[in-house]
Design a protein around this motif. Structure first.
Motif, PDB file in Angstrom:
ATOM      1  N   ALA A  79      46.000  88.375  21.355  1.00  0.00           N
ATOM      2  CA  ALA A  79      46.324  87.956  22.724  1.00  0.00           C
ATOM      3  C   ALA A  79      47.628  88.594  23.196  1.00  0.00           C
ATOM      4  CB  ALA A  79      46.428  86.432  22.795  1.00  0.00           C
ATOM      5  N   LEU A  80      48.607  88.729  22.299  1.00  0.00           N
ATOM      6  CA  LEU A  80      49.852  89.413  22.650  1.00  0.00           C
ATOM      7  C   LEU A  80      49.576  90.864  23.048  1.00  0.00           C
ATOM      8  CD1 LEU A  80      52.177  87.982  19.865  1.00  0.00           C
ATOM      9  CD2 LEU A  80      52.580  87.769  22.329  1.00  0.00           C
ATOM     10  N   THR A  81      48.707  91.526  22.272  1.00  0.00           N
ATOM     11  CA  THR A  81      48.342  92.900  22.585  1.00  0.00           C
ATOM     12  C   THR A  81      47.655  92.987  23.951  1.00  0.00           C
ATOM     13  OG1 THR A  81      48.060  93.449  20.249  1.00  0.00           O
ATOM     14  CG2 THR A  81      46.964  94.876  21.834  1.00  0.00           C
ATOM     15  N   ALA A  82      46.712  92.103  24.168  1.00  0.00           N
ATOM     16  CA  ALA A  82      45.975  92.117  25.440  1.00  0.00           C
ATOM     17  C   ALA A  82      46.889  91.806  26.615  1.00  0.00           C
ATOM     18  CB  ALA A  82      44.828  91.107  25.375  1.00  0.00           C
ATOM     19  N   ALA A  93      57.550  96.416  34.930  1.00  0.00           N
ATOM     20  CA  ALA A  93      58.672  95.476  34.993  1.00  0.00           C
ATOM     21  C   ALA A  93      58.234  94.080  34.542  1.00  0.00           C
ATOM     22  CB  ALA A  93      59.238  95.421  36.412  1.00  0.00           C
ATOM     23  N   GLU A  94      57.032  93.671  34.932  1.00  0.00           N
ATOM     24  CA  GLU A  94      56.535  92.367  34.501  1.00  0.00           C
ATOM     25  C   GLU A  94      56.186  92.380  33.013  1.00  0.00           C
ATOM     26  OE1 GLU A  94      56.618  89.455  35.873  1.00  0.00           O
ATOM     27  OE2 GLU A  94      57.536  90.321  37.649  1.00  0.00           O
ATOM     28  N   ALA A  95      55.740  93.547  32.520  1.00  0.00           N
ATOM     29  CA  ALA A  95      55.503  93.660  31.074  1.00  0.00           C
ATOM     30  C   ALA A  95      56.816  93.477  30.325  1.00  0.00           C
ATOM     31  CB  ALA A  95      54.878  95.012  30.743  1.00  0.00           C
ATOM     32  N   THR A 101      60.829  87.623  27.356  1.00  0.00           N
ATOM     33  CA  THR A 101      60.722  86.165  27.314  1.00  0.00           C
ATOM     34  C   THR A 101      60.138  85.694  25.991  1.00  0.00           C
ATOM     35  OG1 THR A 101      60.472  86.052  29.718  1.00  0.00           O
ATOM     36  CG2 THR A 101      59.695  84.167  28.446  1.00  0.00           C
ATOM     37  N   VAL A 102      59.056  86.337  25.546  1.00  0.00           N
ATOM     38  CA  VAL A 102      58.426  85.940  24.287  1.00  0.00           C
ATOM     39  C   VAL A 102      59.374  86.152  23.111  1.00  0.00           C
ATOM     40  CG1 VAL A 102      56.567  86.474  22.658  1.00  0.00           C
ATOM     41  CG2 VAL A 102      56.069  86.287  25.092  1.00  0.00           C
ATOM     42  N   ILE A 131      53.423  93.290  20.167  1.00  0.00           N
ATOM     43  CA  ILE A 131      53.854  93.578  21.539  1.00  0.00           C
ATOM     44  C   ILE A 131      54.125  95.060  21.718  1.00  0.00           C
ATOM     45  CG2 ILE A 131      55.731  93.233  23.186  1.00  0.00           C
ATOM     46  CD1 ILE A 131      55.957  90.364  22.159  1.00  0.00           C
ATOM     47  N   ASP A 132      54.897  95.641  20.799  1.00  0.00           N
ATOM     48  CA  ASP A 132      55.329  97.021  20.983  1.00  0.00           C
ATOM     49  C   ASP A 132      54.217  98.023  20.732  1.00  0.00           C
ATOM     50  OD1 ASP A 132      57.787  96.120  21.717  1.00  0.00           O
ATOM     51  OD2 ASP A 132      58.746  96.491  19.789  1.00  0.00           O
TER      52      ASP A 132
END
Length: 512
Positions: A79-82, A93-95, A101-102, A131-132
């Motif tokens: 889910a983090l990847t998606a 910017a939202e990414a 935040t996470v 995430i990365d």
């Protein structure tokens, strides 16, 4: 740029964010899992913009409660990847906002565990990797042949390795050229670690200004009021340290207008190159560097001129440590690196190690009439003492400068002061508080503070609003004569012109 999220997308974001907190709670269950989860969830409330609204709506991932670490991980890591993929494709910017935040929530969860368990530390690493890896998958899918051509031609001009990252209205692109190691064939890592030199000053200035915002420090108070032990001229204010207008001797040496040189500690350039090679693992303490500088004549009366001096930022470091009662590295992690999720950024103090992955750095010198080239990737960076000693990545630098100029680290009045520059005598480059304000060849303005530390340089440029950034790492074989100085300046100017002055093509399509 705006984003459009379906109900399923929003659910993915919530599962990813609150699931990351649930993972940390489950992995740290030897502590207080309920407290860990509560503190991590509170940290998620720091999200702003569209992401903040999504996370605030139905925040609890109740279907994750009571499950094992493995069961939660099987659902949350994908889910983090998606989540990162769908945000990156619509608005980088939202990414960045979601990522920061996470990771801030993960950091908060760890801080409230007492001594973090090995399982919790490993889970934090997996969350960051998820995430990365997603970000890089999107980045690599964007085609920008003009940028790839530019860095390949820079390598052809004499550099060992170049990696470049651009975030603009077309999305995000990153690429590399050259080799990671002399004699090898592997390309340099796109997001490798590098010593960022004087980019460290922007981090340090930001931290000082955060303390100003809290009322702990006053910009126009004499620095001697906070650091009485050095007997500083009481006309030197905190502002003058950040602005390089103190007049204090630069402990790495001064070159005067008449061409005369007054040496400080051994540096890799000029007559002290070989001495620096022999002493490159020596540890310097900040107080030692300050006292050396104060033993030399000041360059000018405080506030009457501008001259770049690393001494100013060693004093800024000591000032931070004095008023907070904590080591600089700890304070940097607590205030900037943790909240922004800058997992690739390190304050190494005296450690010579370079985290993987990284490209290698080299130095050439003469010994017994013969030229020798040595690998200097490992060295003791304490001679930079937070003026130029930090390690980071192009990704973290882009996130940092964008967040800084986007108003996420400083209140608006102090950010404005930071970017209010005075003349330096360098054409088209004025200096604020820890940043250069530079005019581009096409008449625009960029905020920057590049840094070099022997055979490697990190570039960090942004538009004043943080909306377009360019970060890069260039590696080469350095020497006492700084033989590639002109080539480096040309390379830097080419990249700035390519990114901030070039014609914009049609927006790249998201990777399929």
């Amino acid at each position: 740029m705006t984003i459009t999220l379906s109900d399923q997308d929003k659910n993915t974001l919530r599962i990813a964010a609150y699931g990351a907190v649930a993972l940390m709670a489950a992995a740290g269950a030897a502590g207080r899992p309920g407290k860990i989860a509560a503190n991590g969830s509170i940290a998620l409330g720091s999200a702003t913009g569209p992401i903040g609204h999504v996370l605030a709506d139905h925040p609890q991932g109740k279907d994750l409660t009571g499950k094992s670490v493995a069961e939660i991980a099987d659902r949350v890591l994908p889910a983090l990847t998606a989540a990162m993929n769908l945000l990156q494709q619509q608005d980088p910017a939202e990414a960045d906002n979601f990522r920061g935040t996470v990771l801030a929530a993960v950091e908060t969860a760890q801080l409230h565990q007492g001594q973090p368990s090995p399982a919790a530390a490993e889970m934090a690493r997996k969350i960051t990797e998820a995430i990365d890896a997603a970000r890089m998958a999107v980045v690599d899918g964007q085609d920008r042949p003009e940028l790839q051509k530019a860095i390949e031609e820079i390598v052809e001009s004499g550099f060992v390795a170049v990696s470049l990252r651009v975030r603009d209205e077309r999305g995000e692109w990153a690429g590399s050229a050259g080799v990671a190691e002399l004699g090898g064939t592997a390309k340099p890592p796109v997001n490798g670690h590098a010593r960022i030199g004087s980019n460290s000053k922007t981090f340090t200035a930001t931290l000082v200004l955060q303390l100003v915002a809290e009322g702990t420090i006053e910009l126009d108070t004499p620095a001697a009021a906070y650091l009485p032990e050095f007997g500083l001229d009481r006309r030197i204010t905190v502002r003058m340290l950040l602005q390089h207008t103190s007049g204090l001797f630069n402990y790495t040496g001064e070159v005067y207008d008449d061409g005369s040189i007054v040496y400080g500690i051994p540096v890799p350039f000029g007559a002290t190159g070989k001495e620096w090679v022999d002493n490159r693992f020596h540890t310097y303490r900040p107080e030692e560097l300050v006292r050396l500088a104060l033993s030399k004549p000041a360059r000018f009366e405080p506030g009457t001129g501008w001259s770049y001096s690393n001494t100013n930022y060693v004093l800024a470091r000591l000032l931070i440590e004095k008023v907070t009662g904590r080591p600089l590295a700890e304070e940097m992690q607590r205030r900037i690196l943790g909240p922004l999720g800058l997992s690739g950024t390190v304050v190494p103090d005296a450690s010579p190690e370079m985290p993987e992955p990284h490209a290698h750095v080299y130095y050439r010198y003469e010994e017994d009439g013969r030229q020798r080239t040595i690998d200097i990737t490992r060295l003791n960076p304490s001679w930079g003492s937070i003026g130029s000693d930090m390690i980071s990545t192009s990704q973290d630098l882009a996130t940092f400068i964008s967040a800084l100029l986007g108003g996420k680290l400083l209140p608006a009045p102090l950010l404005a002061e930071m970017c209010t520059a005075r003349a330096t005598g360098i054409p088209n480059m004025d200096y604020g508080l820890g940043v250069f304000v530079q005019k581009t060849d096409c008449g625009g303005t960029v905020i920057t503070h590049n840094g070099g530390l022997v055979g490697s340089a990190s570039l960090m440029f942004s538009t004043p609003d943080g909306g377009k950034t360019m970060t890069a790492v260039l590696n080469w074989v350095d020497d006492a004569d700084m033989s590639l100085t002109t080539a480096f300046r040309d390379a830097q100017q080419r990249l700035v012109n390519e990114v901030f002055c070039g014609e914009q093509a049609d927006p790249a399509q998201p990777a399929g």
